[in-house]
Design a protein around this motif. Structure first.
Motif, mmCIF file in Angstrom:
data_model
loop_
_atom_site.group_PDB
_atom_site.id
_atom_site.type_symbol
_atom_site.label_atom_id
_atom_site.label_comp_id
_atom_site.label_asym_id
_atom_site.label_seq_id
_atom_site.Cartn_x
_atom_site.Cartn_y
_atom_site.Cartn_z
ATOM 1 N N GLN A 105 0.851 -1.205 0.000
ATOM 2 C CA GLN A 105 0.000 0.000 0.000
ATOM 3 C C GLN A 105 0.888 1.258 0.000
ATOM 4 O OE1 GLN A 105 -2.741 0.000 3.291
ATOM 5 N NE2 GLN A 105 -3.818 1.820 2.575
ATOM 6 N N ILE A 106 1.945 1.237 0.803
ATOM 7 C CA ILE A 106 2.887 2.362 0.851
ATOM 8 C C ILE A 106 3.562 2.530 -0.510
ATOM 9 C CG2 ILE A 106 5.076 3.184 1.848
ATOM 10 C CD1 ILE A 106 4.161 1.743 4.492
ATOM 11 N N GLU A 107 4.000 1.423 -1.114
ATOM 12 C CA GLU A 107 4.664 1.483 -2.421
ATOM 13 C C GLU A 107 3.745 2.071 -3.489
ATOM 14 O OE1 GLU A 107 7.725 0.928 -3.273
ATOM 15 O OE2 GLU A 107 8.515 -0.095 -1.528
ATOM 16 N N LYS A 108 2.477 1.685 -3.452
ATOM 17 C CA LYS A 108 1.515 2.231 -4.422
ATOM 18 C C LYS A 108 1.405 3.747 -4.239
ATOM 19 C CE LYS A 108 -3.182 1.761 -6.060
ATOM 20 N NZ LYS A 108 -4.549 1.636 -5.643
ATOM 21 N N TRP A 109 1.311 4.181 -2.994
ATOM 22 C CA TRP A 109 1.217 5.604 -2.709
ATOM 23 C C TRP A 109 2.493 6.317 -3.164
ATOM 24 C CZ3 TRP A 109 3.787 9.406 -0.167
ATOM 25 C CH2 TRP A 109 3.102 10.604 0.023
ATOM 26 N N ILE A 110 3.659 5.723 -2.894
ATOM 27 C CA ILE A 110 4.937 6.324 -3.293
ATOM 28 C C ILE A 110 4.980 6.547 -4.800
ATOM 29 C CG2 ILE A 110 7.422 5.831 -3.564
ATOM 30 C CD1 ILE A 110 7.375 4.639 -0.722
ATOM 31 N N ASN A 111 4.546 5.559 -5.568
ATOM 32 C CA ASN A 111 4.559 5.706 -7.034
ATOM 33 C C ASN A 111 3.691 6.878 -7.483
ATOM 34 O OD1 ASN A 111 6.364 3.626 -7.598
ATOM 35 N ND2 ASN A 111 4.750 2.087 -7.626
ATOM 36 N N GLU A 112 2.518 7.018 -6.884
ATOM 37 C CA GLU A 112 1.633 8.144 -7.226
ATOM 38 C C GLU A 112 2.256 9.471 -6.792
ATOM 39 O OE1 GLU A 112 -2.088 7.143 -5.355
ATOM 40 O OE2 GLU A 112 -2.332 5.360 -6.613
ATOM 41 N N ALA A 113 2.848 9.481 -5.602
ATOM 42 C CA ALA A 113 3.456 10.709 -5.079
ATOM 43 C C ALA A 113 4.661 11.130 -5.922
ATOM 44 C CB ALA A 113 3.859 10.513 -3.620
ATOM 45 N N ARG A 114 5.467 10.170 -6.355
ATOM 46 C CA ARG A 114 6.619 10.495 -7.212
ATOM 47 C C ARG A 114 6.160 11.125 -8.519
ATOM 48 N NH1 ARG A 114 9.992 4.957 -6.143
ATOM 49 N NH2 ARG A 114 11.038 5.652 -4.234
ATOM 50 N N HIS A 115 5.070 10.602 -9.064
ATOM 51 C CA HIS A 115 4.536 11.169 -10.306
ATOM 52 C C HIS A 115 4.100 12.620 -10.076
ATOM 53 C CE1 HIS A 115 2.588 11.299 -14.190
ATOM 54 N NE2 HIS A 115 1.506 11.774 -13.595
ATOM 55 N N CYS A 116 3.431 12.859 -8.963
ATOM 56 C CA CYS A 116 2.978 14.206 -8.609
ATOM 57 C C CYS A 116 4.167 15.158 -8.451
ATOM 58 C CB CYS A 116 2.169 14.147 -7.316
ATOM 59 S SG CYS A 116 1.754 15.758 -6.628
ATOM 60 N N ILE A 117 5.182 14.733 -7.719
ATOM 61 C CA ILE A 117 6.368 15.573 -7.489
ATOM 62 C C ILE A 117 7.081 15.852 -8.809
ATOM 63 C CG2 ILE A 117 8.686 15.598 -6.434
ATOM 64 C CD1 ILE A 117 6.431 16.159 -4.421
ATOM 65 N N ALA A 118 7.199 14.832 -9.654
ATOM 66 C CA ALA A 118 7.893 14.997 -10.934
ATOM 67 C C ALA A 118 7.172 15.991 -11.839
ATOM 68 C CB ALA A 118 8.019 13.650 -11.648
ATOM 69 N N SER A 119 5.841 16.001 -11.776
ATOM 70 C CA SER A 119 5.120 16.929 -12.643
ATOM 71 C C SER A 119 4.928 18.311 -12.026
ATOM 72 C CB SER A 119 3.777 16.339 -13.068
ATOM 73 O OG SER A 119 2.978 16.081 -11.956
ATOM 74 N N ASP A 120 4.691 18.387 -10.715
ATOM 75 C CA ASP A 120 4.391 19.675 -10.084
ATOM 76 C C ASP A 120 5.603 20.389 -9.477
ATOM 77 O OD1 ASP A 120 1.832 19.024 -10.770
ATOM 78 O OD2 ASP A 120 1.133 18.641 -8.734
ATOM 79 N N PHE A 121 6.660 19.637 -9.164
ATOM 80 C CA PHE A 121 7.838 20.235 -8.518
ATOM 81 C C PHE A 121 9.121 19.721 -9.176
ATOM 82 C CE2 PHE A 121 4.413 19.956 -5.381
ATOM 83 C CZ PHE A 121 4.307 21.271 -4.962
ATOM 84 N N SER A 122 9.123 19.689 -10.486
ATOM 85 C CA SER A 122 10.218 19.055 -11.231
ATOM 86 C C SER A 122 11.579 19.728 -11.033
ATOM 87 C CB SER A 122 9.882 19.001 -12.720
ATOM 88 O OG SER A 122 9.670 20.308 -13.214
ATOM 89 N N SER A 123 11.599 20.993 -10.647
ATOM 90 C CA SER A 123 12.883 21.678 -10.495
ATOM 91 C C SER A 123 13.493 21.498 -9.103
ATOM 92 C CB SER A 123 12.733 23.168 -10.806
ATOM 93 O OG SER A 123 11.847 23.761 -9.870
ATOM 94 N N GLU A 124 12.781 20.793 -8.224
ATOM 95 C CA GLU A 124 13.267 20.598 -6.855
ATOM 96 C C GLU A 124 13.954 19.233 -6.719
ATOM 97 O OE1 GLU A 124 13.133 23.215 -5.019
ATOM 98 O OE2 GLU A 124 11.714 24.295 -6.262
ATOM 99 N N HIS A 125 14.798 19.104 -5.732
ATOM 100 C CA HIS A 125 15.488 17.841 -5.429
ATOM 101 C C HIS A 125 14.725 17.127 -4.310
ATOM 102 C CE1 HIS A 125 18.837 19.912 -7.453
ATOM 103 N NE2 HIS A 125 19.278 18.690 -7.722
ATOM 104 N N ILE A 126 13.699 16.341 -4.686
ATOM 105 C CA ILE A 126 12.855 15.652 -3.710
ATOM 106 C C ILE A 126 12.915 14.147 -3.966
ATOM 107 C CG2 ILE A 126 10.477 15.337 -2.877
ATOM 108 C CD1 ILE A 126 11.649 18.043 -2.132
ATOM 109 N N TYR A 127 13.097 13.378 -2.892
ATOM 110 C CA TYR A 127 13.026 11.914 -3.010
ATOM 111 C C TYR A 127 11.948 11.397 -2.077
ATOM 112 C CZ TYR A 127 15.778 11.842 1.320
ATOM 113 O OH TYR A 127 16.219 12.038 2.602
ATOM 114 N N ILE A 128 11.371 10.257 -2.454
ATOM 115 C CA ILE A 128 10.341 9.614 -1.642
ATOM 116 C C ILE A 128 10.709 8.136 -1.555
ATOM 117 C CG2 ILE A 128 7.875 9.124 -1.407
ATOM 118 C CD1 ILE A 128 7.378 11.494 -3.345
ATOM 119 N N GLY A 129 10.772 7.606 -0.338
ATOM 120 C CA GLY A 129 11.131 6.207 -0.170
ATOM 121 C C GLY A 129 10.737 5.685 1.196
ATOM 122 N N ARG A 130 11.276 4.511 1.498
ATOM 123 C CA ARG A 130 11.040 3.881 2.793
ATOM 124 C C ARG A 130 12.373 3.708 3.503
ATOM 125 N NH1 ARG A 130 9.497 -1.200 2.565
ATOM 126 N NH2 ARG A 130 10.118 -1.565 0.418
#
Length: 174
Positions: A105-130
């Protein structure tokens, strides 16, 4: 002095970045299926038809069927089949465990969140993981230029209804 990209990469490497669901196996490999089907034996065909594993009750059927093929299969093919069956059964049990369900469930959320960050905050250095130490975790870290951006990222991710609390490690840098 370490630059932002180096710090970002170092921090990111301290978290689990791969999607574990891609490593889980529920079906026999194509290679093994082909080897088994080439033997053109009805008992083996019935065995192969039990996959992909979708029901816990099939585990004992699969194991019994495998034991029944021990005398039919060449030893190396039997051992290869037994190894894959063991991995499939273990993965299935893990996927359906309390921890497994939560991590998926966390992994599914991470994949969606990464997509959001990549499209909405593409110029920032953000990582999402466990966390490597505590796999049932959710870490968002990185470096942004402004407090407003950090606030917007946190708000955006919180609004995506994460399955557990997020540990934020986002820093503001110049």
């Amino acid at each position: 002095m370490i630059d932002i990209t180096e710090r970002y990469n170092r921090d990111k490497e301290s978290t689990i970045q791969y999607d574990i669901s891609e490593l889980l196996q529920t079906d026999l490999s194509d290679h093994l299926k082909a080897c088994l089907m080439n033997l053109d034996n009805p008992i083996i065909c019935k065995f192969v038809a039990l996959f992909p594993l979708q029901d816990k009750s099939k585990i004992s059927t699969i194991r019994n069927s495998l034991n029944g093929m021990k005398d039919i299969l060449p030893m190396d093919l039997f051992e290869e089949t037994k190894d894959e069956v063991t991995e499939i059964c273990n993965d299935y049990k893990w996927m359906n465990s309390k921890e497994g369900k939560m991590i998926l469930q966390i992994e599914k959320w991470i994949n969606e969140a990464r997509h959001c960050i990549a499209s909405d905050f593409s110029s920032e250095h953000i990582y999402i993981g466990r966390s490597l130490i505590e796999p049932v975790s959710l870490i968002v870290g990185g470096y942004v230029k402004e407090l407003n951006t950090k606030t917007n990222i946190e708000s955006c991710l919180n609004n995506m209804n994460p399955p557990i609390d997020i540990e934020y490690k986002i820093e503001i840098c110049d």
